[in-house]
Design a protein around this motif. Structure first.
Motif, mmCIF file in Angstrom:
data_model
loop_
_atom_site.group_PDB
_atom_site.id
_atom_site.type_symbol
_atom_site.label_atom_id
_atom_site.label_comp_id
_atom_site.label_asym_id
_atom_site.label_seq_id
_atom_site.Cartn_x
_atom_site.Cartn_y
_atom_site.Cartn_z
ATOM 1 N N LEU A 1 42.686 47.810 34.159
ATOM 2 C CA LEU A 1 43.295 48.279 35.401
ATOM 3 C C LEU A 1 42.681 47.573 36.602
ATOM 4 O O LEU A 1 43.384 47.066 37.478
ATOM 5 N N SER A 2 41.340 47.516 36.628
ATOM 6 C CA SER A 2 40.668 46.853 37.756
ATOM 7 C C SER A 2 41.021 45.380 37.772
ATOM 8 O O SER A 2 41.182 44.771 38.828
ATOM 9 N N TYR A 3 41.132 44.803 36.579
ATOM 10 C CA TYR A 3 41.461 43.387 36.492
ATOM 11 C C TYR A 3 42.829 43.134 37.114
ATOM 12 O O TYR A 3 43.001 42.245 37.954
ATOM 13 N N ARG A 4 43.822 43.957 36.741
ATOM 14 C CA ARG A 4 45.179 43.748 37.265
ATOM 15 C C ARG A 4 45.210 43.914 38.784
ATOM 16 O O ARG A 4 45.825 43.140 39.502
ATOM 17 N N ARG A 5 44.518 44.959 39.272
ATOM 18 C CA ARG A 5 44.509 45.203 40.717
ATOM 19 C C ARG A 5 43.793 44.070 41.446
ATOM 20 O O ARG A 5 44.213 43.606 42.491
ATOM 21 N N GLY A 6 42.683 43.636 40.857
ATOM 22 C CA GLY A 6 41.914 42.546 41.463
ATOM 23 C C GLY A 6 42.715 41.254 41.495
ATOM 24 O O GLY A 6 42.708 40.523 42.483
ATOM 25 N N TRP A 7 43.442 41.006 40.426
ATOM 26 C CA TRP A 7 44.258 39.782 40.338
ATOM 27 C C TRP A 7 45.359 39.793 41.396
ATOM 28 O O TRP A 7 45.624 38.797 42.063
ATOM 29 N N ARG A 8 45.968 40.956 41.564
ATOM 30 C CA ARG A 8 47.019 41.059 42.595
ATOM 31 C C ARG A 8 46.437 40.813 43.982
ATOM 32 O O ARG A 8 47.006 40.100 44.792
ATOM 33 N N ARG A 9 45.257 41.430 44.212
ATOM 34 C CA ARG A 9 44.606 41.253 45.520
ATOM 35 C C ARG A 9 44.301 39.776 45.767
ATOM 36 O O ARG A 9 44.539 39.246 46.843
ATOM 37 N N ALA A 10 43.790 39.120 44.720
ATOM 38 C CA ALA A 10 43.428 37.706 44.864
ATOM 39 C C ALA A 10 44.671 36.879 45.176
ATOM 40 O O ALA A 10 44.660 36.034 46.074
ATOM 41 N N GLN A 11 45.744 37.141 44.442
ATOM 42 C CA GLN A 11 46.980 36.374 44.678
ATOM 43 C C GLN A 11 47.497 36.553 46.088
ATOM 44 O O GLN A 11 47.921 35.613 46.735
ATOM 45 N N ARG A 12 47.415 37.824 46.542
ATOM 46 C CA ARG A 12 47.877 38.107 47.906
ATOM 47 C C ARG A 12 47.085 37.331 48.922
ATOM 48 O O ARG A 12 47.637 36.822 49.889
ATOM 49 N N SER A 13 45.757 37.269 48.717
ATOM 50 C CA SER A 13 44.981 36.627 49.777
ATOM 51 C C SER A 13 45.062 35.108 49.672
ATOM 52 O O SER A 13 44.964 34.421 50.681
ATOM 53 N N ILE A 14 45.295 34.583 48.465
ATOM 54 C CA ILE A 14 45.412 33.116 48.352
ATOM 55 C C ILE A 14 46.747 32.651 48.934
ATOM 56 O O ILE A 14 46.817 31.674 49.660
ATOM 57 N N PHE A 15 47.817 33.381 48.593
ATOM 58 C CA PHE A 15 49.160 32.971 49.060
ATOM 59 C C PHE A 15 49.712 33.985 50.061
ATOM 60 O O PHE A 15 50.788 34.511 49.880
ATOM 61 N N ARG A 16 48.935 34.313 51.070
ATOM 62 C CA ARG A 16 49.382 35.361 52.002
ATOM 63 C C ARG A 16 50.656 34.952 52.745
ATOM 64 O O ARG A 16 50.723 33.850 53.299
ATOM 65 N N LEU A 17 51.646 35.833 52.738
ATOM 66 C CA LEU A 17 52.881 35.532 53.477
ATOM 67 C C LEU A 17 52.583 35.578 54.966
ATOM 68 O O LEU A 17 51.996 36.552 55.437
ATOM 69 N N PRO A 18 52.989 34.575 55.713
ATOM 70 C CA PRO A 18 52.713 34.610 57.156
ATOM 71 C C PRO A 18 53.548 35.684 57.859
ATOM 72 O O PRO A 18 54.728 35.870 57.528
ATOM 73 N N LEU A 19 52.916 36.367 58.798
ATOM 74 C CA LEU A 19 53.629 37.426 59.538
ATOM 75 C C LEU A 19 54.436 36.858 60.713
ATOM 76 O O LEU A 19 55.456 37.415 61.095
#
Ligand SMILES: C[S@@+](CC[C@H](N)C(=O)[O-])C[C@H]1O[C@@H](n2cnc3c(N)ncnc32)[C@H](O)[C@@H]1O
Length: 232
Positions: free
Chosen positions: A14-32
């Motif tokens: 569970l932590s792995y999946r959440r951590g992976w999502r967080r990492a992906q979000r911060s690497i490819f953050r959609l510009p606001l």
């Protein structure tokens, strides 16, 4: 020691999946910025000014940016920023932040909500997000929506509460609801719910968790995801 505990936690699925999502979000953050550029800033400021001293809980949504940030994460987590255009129905859409972002990725969107909060109507207008006004009730089908959807989503769900006692839907109510939602999905369409916790911090009873799983959902704490629609 703290670091070991952190690393240990990351190896739990569970932590792995959440951590992976967080990492992906911060690497490819959609510009606001491109999203903000599509909003009438004068009107947005006027709305924000009007609700600045309002003590109602919903007034926090008048400050648009933090909610766009949160919903940008939701869009990214569901990979909808990288998908071909889809038809998306969002239940309890509130001010329409999630759908506004999707619209900017060429998805076709429809919100569904009650019409209680004027601020939500104002935000939906500001974002140009269409909404069907409807109150979701236990054991009552949704209205005809004249189209089928590739995705049905609902975030921070609270249509599953009985008023005024705030009792939550049980398995029978959810099963009826899932069966009804299937009517509005294309074959293989997806459903995602982000549930709210109750006062004890639980998202569901063990029986409800079992029901979601038996109907084909991936259940990850508050995230209930039917990748291929519910199974009956
Ligand atoms: C906590 S807000 C979440 C709004 C939005 N989904 C978000 O995450 O920003 C819950 C939303 O569900 C809507 N809602 C509550 N009960 C509902 C019902 N019975 N039928 C339809 N919408 C409902 C509320 O009006 C509100 O917009």
């Amino acid at each position: 020691m703290k670091l070991f505990r952190k690393i240990g936690k990351f190896t739990e699925p569970l932590s792995y999946r959440r951590g992976w999502r967080r990492a992906q979000r911060s690497i490819f953050r959609l510009p606001l910025r491109p999203l903000l550029a599509k909003i009438d800033q004068e009107r947005a400021r006027e709305i924000q000014r009007r609700y600045a001293n309002c003590t109602a809980g919903y007034a926090k949504y008048a400050n648009i940016e933090p909610w766009l940030r949160l919903n940008r994460e939701r869009v990214q987590d569901l990979n909808l920023h990288r998908s071909t255009p889809k038809r998306v129905l969002d239940l309890g859409c509130g001010g329409g932040f999630f759908l506004f972002i999707l619209k900017n990725f060429d998805h076709s969107v429809l919100g569904l909500d009650v019409e209680r909060v004027v601020l939500f109507t104002e935000l939906l207008e500001l974002f140009g997000v269409p909404r069907v006004v409807w109150r979701i009730s236990a054991f009552e089908p949704l209205p005809e929506l004249d189209q089928k959807f590739d995705w049905i989503t609902a975030f921070s769900v609270n249509f599953n509460l009985y008023h005024p006692e705030k009792r939550r839907w049980g398995t029978a109510e959810w099963d009826f609801f899932l069966q009804d939602l299937q009517r509005h999905l294309v074959p293989g369409g997806k459903i995602f719910f982000g549930l709210n916790p109750n006062y004890e911090g639980d998202y569901y009873t063990p029986e409800l968790r079992e029901l979601f799983i038996s109907r084909g959902a991936d259940v990850e704490r508050e995230r209930i995801f039917f990748r291929k629609g519910p199974r009956f």
